[in-house]
Structure formats: structure tokens, C-alpha cells
Design a protein around this motif. Structure first.
Motif, PDB file in Angstrom:
ATOM      1  N   VAL A  23      60.836  35.294 -15.539  1.00  0.00           N
ATOM      2  CA  VAL A  23      60.207  34.227 -16.324  1.00  0.00           C
ATOM      3  C   VAL A  23      59.487  34.816 -17.540  1.00  0.00           C
ATOM      4  CG1 VAL A  23      58.367  32.491 -16.302  1.00  0.00           C
ATOM      5  CG2 VAL A  23      60.014  32.592 -14.427  1.00  0.00           C
ATOM      6  N   LEU A  69      60.541  32.754 -27.097  1.00  0.00           N
ATOM      7  CA  LEU A  69      59.481  32.469 -28.055  1.00  0.00           C
ATOM      8  C   LEU A  69      59.443  33.438 -29.230  1.00  0.00           C
ATOM      9  CD1 LEU A  69      56.516  31.501 -25.717  1.00  0.00           C
ATOM     10  CD2 LEU A  69      58.027  29.995 -27.002  1.00  0.00           C
ATOM     11  N   THR A 119      62.166  36.102 -20.069  1.00  0.00           N
ATOM     12  CA  THR A 119      62.880  34.970 -20.657  1.00  0.00           C
ATOM     13  C   THR A 119      61.987  34.227 -21.652  1.00  0.00           C
ATOM     14  OG1 THR A 119      64.180  34.729 -18.643  1.00  0.00           O
ATOM     15  CG2 THR A 119      64.138  32.850 -20.143  1.00  0.00           C
ATOM     16  N   THR A 120      60.742  34.019 -21.282  1.00  0.00           N
ATOM     17  CA  THR A 120      59.799  33.358 -22.175  1.00  0.00           C
ATOM     18  C   THR A 120      59.587  34.174 -23.441  1.00  0.00           C
ATOM     19  OG1 THR A 120      58.676  32.381 -20.274  1.00  0.00           O
ATOM     20  CG2 THR A 120      57.472  32.389 -22.365  1.00  0.00           C
ATOM     21  N   TYR A 121      59.442  35.483 -23.278  1.00  0.00           N
ATOM     22  CA  TYR A 121      59.253  36.362 -24.434  1.00  0.00           C
ATOM     23  C   TYR A 121      60.437  36.255 -25.388  1.00  0.00           C
ATOM     24  CZ  TYR A 121      59.180  40.599 -27.238  1.00  0.00           C
ATOM     25  OH  TYR A 121      59.221  41.485 -28.282  1.00  0.00           O
TER      26      TYR A 121
END
Length: 117
Positions: free
Chosen positions: A18, A26, A21-23
Motif C-alpha cells: 500500500v 501520488l 503503490t500510494t507513493y
């Protein structure tokens, strides 16, 4: 039971996935925002340079003790100093072009000084 059983390992893997993936999702948005902020700051710096040039050129155009080269040099020095006071750095060529443009407007649009700067 071992402290790192399959449930803990799965949870660590999920959290890691998570976070990464978020990094990566964004990152492009953040880089775009940074680029947009830089562009807006540049536009503001150029507008301020133009405003300062439009202010100082008529003031210097009437000074008889300065020759044309001296007037332009003094205008560039004044604008650069005012921009530096605000923490803004603009290339000398850009300031020179703004001074020249302000002088041409002063000369032709407002029928001001009839000398070359």
C-alpha cells in the motif's frame, strides 16, 4: 507460535504494498504540483520585473546627468536590487529586455522621452 507467523508477514507485505503503490500513484501528481508552483512563481517574477521597469524608466528618462547607457544600467541595477530584496532572482538579460520594452512603451505609446536608451 513464532512471533513472525504468516499473518504478521502478510500484514507487513500488505502495508508495504500500500505504501509503495500510494507513493508511485501520488508522485506524478506531486511533481506536477511542484512544477506548476515554479511556473506561477516565474510568471509573478516576470510581472514584477515588468512593473518595476515601467515605474523606473520614466523616472530615469528625465535625468539629464545620465547618458543613455547610464540610464539603462541604473534601471537594471534598480530593478535587480528590488527583486533581490524580495528574494527573487531574474537573469540580467530578462531585466534588460524589460527595461528596453518599458522604454519603447514610454517613448512611443506615451510620447515620452525622445532619446534612445
Amino acid at each position: 507460535m513464532h512471533p513472525f507467523d504468516f499473518a504478521t508477514t502478510g500484514l507487513v507485505s500488505l502495508v508495504s504494498a500500500v505504501v509503495f503503490t500510494t507513493y508511485y500513484a501520488l508522485r506524478p501528481l506531486l511533481l506536477g504540483r511542484i512544477k506548476l508552483n515554479h511556473h506561477q512563481q516565474l510568471v509573478q517574477a516576470l510581472k514584477l520585473t515588468e512593473q518595476l521597469a515601467n515605474f523606473i524608466v520614466p523616472e530615469l528618462a528625465v535625468m539629464a546627468e545620465l547618458d543613455n547607457v547610464g540610464r539603462k544600467a541604473e534601471a537594471i541595477r534598480f530593478i535587480t536590487a528590488k527583486l533581490n530584496e524580495q528574494g527573487i532572482t531574474v537573469k540580467a538579460a530578462t531585466v534588460s529586455a524589460a527595461v528596453e520594452n518599458a522604454y519603447q512603451v514610454y517613448k512611443h505609446v506615451t510620447n515620452g522621452d525622445q532619446h534612445n536608451l
